[in-house]
Design a protein around this motif. Structure first.
Motif, PDB file in Angstrom:
ATOM      1  N   ALA A 738       0.827  -1.205   0.000  1.00  0.00           N
ATOM      2  CA  ALA A 738       0.000   0.000   0.000  1.00  0.00           C
ATOM      3  C   ALA A 738       0.864   1.258   0.000  1.00  0.00           C
ATOM      4  N   ARG A 740       0.819   5.282   1.552  1.00  0.00           N
ATOM      5  CA  ARG A 740       0.172   6.054   2.611  1.00  0.00           C
ATOM      6  C   ARG A 740       0.199   7.529   2.267  1.00  0.00           C
ATOM      7  N   THR A 741      -0.933   8.168   2.407  1.00  0.00           N
ATOM      8  CA  THR A 741      -1.025   9.625   2.262  1.00  0.00           C
ATOM      9  C   THR A 741      -1.652  10.194   3.525  1.00  0.00           C
ATOM     10  N   ASN A 748      -4.346   7.835   5.193  1.00  0.00           N
ATOM     11  CA  ASN A 748      -5.071   6.823   4.431  1.00  0.00           C
ATOM     12  C   ASN A 748      -4.083   5.878   3.765  1.00  0.00           C
ATOM     13  N   TYR A 749      -4.489   4.606   3.648  1.00  0.00           N
ATOM     14  CA  TYR A 749      -3.669   3.594   2.991  1.00  0.00           C
ATOM     15  C   TYR A 749      -4.400   3.146   1.733  1.00  0.00           C
ATOM     16  N   GLN A 750      -3.705   3.237   0.597  1.00  0.00           N
ATOM     17  CA  GLN A 750      -4.296   2.873  -0.678  1.00  0.00           C
ATOM     18  C   GLN A 750      -3.601   1.621  -1.220  1.00  0.00           C
ATOM     19  N   THR A 787      -1.654  -3.462   3.745  1.00  0.00           N
ATOM     20  CA  THR A 787      -3.072  -3.454   4.118  1.00  0.00           C
ATOM     21  C   THR A 787      -3.556  -4.900   4.182  1.00  0.00           C
TER      22      THR A 787
END
Length: 823
Positions: A738, A740-741, A748-750, A787
């Motif tokens: 993932a 992270r922003t 948030n983890y995308q 994630t």
């Protein structure tokens, strides 16, 4: 003159050998005498004798390599402690990253050395721990890798390694299993005389997955004992047994085969079965199957054996596990603990095992010999009994600890000792006390008495009659037990002197302790002879006659009649129960009056409680905050009788609740009465899936002390459990790399790429955990984000995603041949 010099040197060697032997024997007997008498034996330190002994030990004494290693480890930990304190003072003066990094590095070294010392010498490790006040002086980055004072509650798992050739090398191993089935290694500074699955509360120092304990009444609380209750004794009836055969392959790819299936069938399902069927009067027998052989390069590993057999065996169908490895491993000392080999290793009672078919509770033994004196002995440990020793009291007619010598395994008339008889191919009956512990004797066959005349029946025969007389000793931690033997079955052809009198054992009033055969003038107390105990109790045991079908015994003492209550939990079985919210539950207890008169007006009280550590010293104790929920009077209980009682209580919202039961009577010898504890987890309906733990290990399944490097193969250990009461079938675990922003409101983890997915059932069985070992290779340095998603249509947990992050070091390429060589 030359001859005289040689004679003098020889004389000095003989004297030195004597002094060394005497000194070693004194040390060896010290702990046992403290155990028997309940008081410490004073030693004279620093005298001329000790100086002579030390001098000759240095010249001629056998080098104790293990002791030398421990002393070196003590020194290392002590020096690292001093270094750590110095660097912390430096860091407190100048807060910078360099000082902190140096502090963390030294602490990591200290952590590893401290764990090694805990394993080798708990007593020395206890001298070098940091207490809470000292620990709090360090920064949090250091504290997380230092020992921490905790209170841990759970079930004990106990194993015992038997070295019959060198009995002093035999050793206990302990683990504690918490209510989430996490296993923690326990390193006590003295033996814990309990059996597996006894529920305890331990106050000790935890470092990683290791718990160091100074065993005393404050630091070790027994919450409930795993002893027999007549209606729930798992040692009786059919014992479903799986036998696993293991071949060993060495580093040169040479195969060493274990015993054949035919030999295993004979050893377990014929010889061992016949032995325990006769000892139990037909109450216990072995059935089961044999699997293998499986090839392995890991010598003497019960976990490896169960893992390899798991594909062929549904372990839910078995309660006893017996493993055979080749005798070659014993001959060449390949299976060893601390450098010493062993013949067999067993659990003392049942342990928990995680298998493909779910969590099971089973005892196990691992054997390197197929002889009955090994397989039968290790099965005895599985059934919960310990060793049968010998007290040689130098032909005295009475027991005097300072004049008696302990011979470990030395009781020749019990398979749990069997020294001297096994070489003749004989395997005598278990003694009467051990038969009581396993559950082979009924209430009517056992009496607790302090005076009177009684008939003893032979322990080899079933049917009515007294087979065990126990003489309780107030204010002592030992008691006496009497039994009578005849040449029947496995007790045939042992020794004619065994059959013409009464055997006397010194035993402990709790299960999980050794027994010791007291050796009077000639094996047994003969008709007309008197045994005397010269304590304040003034016990006299006289054998009046021994007719073959029974022996007549007279007991006199100055002991005042008393009642004494013991109790165990029947339900919840393991001291842990899982229920729904807002329900009425009933717990069942077995109460036993082990005294000699009626226990009057028995009252049971049920409390909900919490505990806290009340101080930060090294001997920090616990304090309980109690809330009385119910109280009930259960009347009277005659001497020697059991009573099953039930207590009801209501549950509330989903949470952990700890309960304490206090039981006492008006005339109980123990003023504190019985204290039993259990935990009730009030759980969610349906399935409730969550992430219990997530951590990294190297490819050899060893914890990483430093962040992994780029392109280094590692294992991701994902620990998931189901907090609900419904099995979550076909649950899916997905793991993604993932990005992270972050913003002022959070991060948030995308997900950017799936690296792992699996589907399997997550069981409801006592909150069973599932372990996933995923191979993963990080491709870039810096922060790595993962994630984890848990999916199941009936998952009641609103949180479905979990996140984990860790650092990855750059894999620096060597800049020169010299640097490459040095690395």
């Amino acid at each position: 003159m030359q001859k005289k010099s040689i004679l003098i040197v020889l004389l000095l060697i003989i004297l030195s050998s004597y002094f060394v032997y005497a000194y070693s024997a004194k040390e060896f007997l010290q702990d046992y005498k403290e155990l028997i008498t309940g008081k410490a034996v004073q030693e004279n330190k620093g005298g001329l004798f000790e100086e002579i002994v030390d001098f000759f030990k240095s010249l001629f004494g056998k080098k104790n390599v293990g002791a030398d290693i421990r002393r070196e480890q003590d020194k290392e930990v002590s020096q690292l402690n001093e270094q750590l304190v110095y660097l912390n003072e430096k860091y407190q003066q100048i807060y910078n990253k360099q000082n902190l990094d140096e502090l963390v590095e030294i602490n990591n070294k200290r952590k590893q050395k401290t764990i090694e010392l805990m394993q080798k010498d708990p007593n020395e490790a206890l001298k070098l721990v940091f207490d809470e006040n000292e620990r709090n002086k360090f920064p949090l980055e250091v504290q997380k890798d230092m020992e921490e004072k905790i209170v841990q509650e759970g079930k004990l798992e106990i194993r015992y390694a038997d070295d019959f050739e060198n009995p002093k090398n035999s050793k206990y191993y302990y683990d504690i299993i918490d209510d989430n089935f996490n296993k923690i290694n326990v390193y006590p500074n003295k033996n814990i005389n309990l059996v597996s699955n006894s529920r305890v509360e331990i106050n000790g120092y935890k470092l990683e997955n290791n718990l160091l304990v100074d065993v005393n009444n404050e630091n070790l609380q027994i919450l409930s004992l795993n002893e027999k209750a007549e209606e729930t004794n798992e040692n009786l009836g059919e014992q479903r047994t799986i036998v696993i055969l293991m071949d060993y392959v060495d580093e040169n790819n040479v195969l060493y085969p274990t015993i054949s299936r035919e030999d295993a069938q004979k050893a377990i399902f014929e010889e061992a079965n016949d032995y325990y069927k006769e000892n139990s009067y037909g109450k216990t027998w072995l059935t089961g199957n044999i699997v293998g052989p499986y090839k392995t390069t890991k010598p003497c590993s019960e976990y490896e054996s169960i893992k390899l057999a798991d594909k062929d065996v549904n372990f839910q169908n078995y309660e006893r596990i017996i493993i055979f490895y080749p005798f070659y491993l014993r001959q060449n000392n390949i299976c060893n603990i601390g450098g010493w080999g062993y013949d067999g290793i067993s659990s003392l009672g049942k342990n928990y095992w995680s298998t493909e078919d779910g969590l099971i509770s089973a005892s196990y033994s691992l054997n390197l010999r197929k002889d009955l004196w090994v397989t039968g002995h290790e099965l005895g440990h599985q059934f919960g009994v310990m060793h049968a020793n010998l007290l040689d009291c130098n032909n005295l007619g009475y027991f005097e600890p300072d004049l008696c010598n302990l011979d470990y395994y030395g009781d020749p008339f019990d398979i749990m000792g069997n020294e001297g008889t096994r070489s003749r191919g004989l395997n005598p009956h278990l003694n009467a006390y051990n038969k009581e512990v396993i559950g082979y004797l009924s209430e009517e066959e056992i009496i607790n008495q302090i005076e009177g005349e009684f008939d003893l029946k032979p322990i080899e025969l079933g049917g009515d009659g007294i087979k065990l007389i126990k003489i309780p000793m107030p204010n002592k931690i030992y008691e006496y037990s009497l039994e009578y033997r005849q040449p029947i079955g496995f007790d045939k052809d042992i020794d004619d002197k065994l059959y013409d009198g009464v055997l006397l054992h010194i035993t402990m009033p709790w299960h999980g302790a050794d027994t010791s055969l007291y050796y009077p003038k000639d094996i047994t107390i003969k008709p007309g002879e008197v045994f005397e105990d010269h304590s304040d109790n003034d016990v006299k045991i006289k054998v009046l006659s021994a007719y073959g079908s029974y022996a007549k015994v007279n007991i006199e003492s100055k002991i005042q009649p008393f009642s004494r209550l013991d109790g165990i939990l029947i339900e919840p079985k393991w001291g842990f129960i899982e229920t729904l919210p807002n329900t009425i539950n009933t717990i069942k207890l077995s109460i036993h009056n082990t005294g000699v008169i009626k226990a009057e007006n028995i009252i049971a009280k049920l409390y909900r409680y919490e505990f806290i550590i009340v101080n930060n010293s090294k001997n920090g104790a616990t304090e309980y905050i109690e809330e009385l929920l119910s109280e009930e009077n259960f009347g009277n209980l005659d001497a020697g009788e059991y009573k099953i009682i039930g207590l009801r209580y209501n549950t509330d919202e989903p949470r952990y609740n700890k309960y304490l039961i206090k039981i006492n009577s008006e005339n109980n010898f123990n003023e504190d009465g019985i204290k039993l504890r259990f935990t009730n987890r009030v759980s969610y309906e349906g399935a409730y899936l969550s992430l219990a733990n997530f951590y990294l290990r190297d490819e050899f399944n060893t914890r990483l002390d430093k962040p992994p490097k780029v392109n280094q193969k590692i294992l991701l250990i994902v620990d998931i459990y189901n907090q609900g009461l419904e099995t979550a079938q076909n649950s899916t675990l997905s793991i993604y790399e993932a990005e992270r922003t972050c913003n002022p409101y959070g991060c948030n983890y995308q997900p950017i790429g799936k690296i792992f997915e699996t589907t399997r059932d997550l069981f409801k069985d006592l909150n069973r955990e599932v372990f996933y070992n995923l191979e993963y290779t990080p491709r870039k340095s810096g922060k790595t984000y993962l994630t984890l998603e848990l999916n199941h249509p009936n998952n009641r947990n609103p949180q479905k995603e979990f996140y984990y992050e860790f650092d990855v070091q750059p894999n620096k390429r060597p800049s020169s041949i010299k640097e490459k060589y040095e690395r």
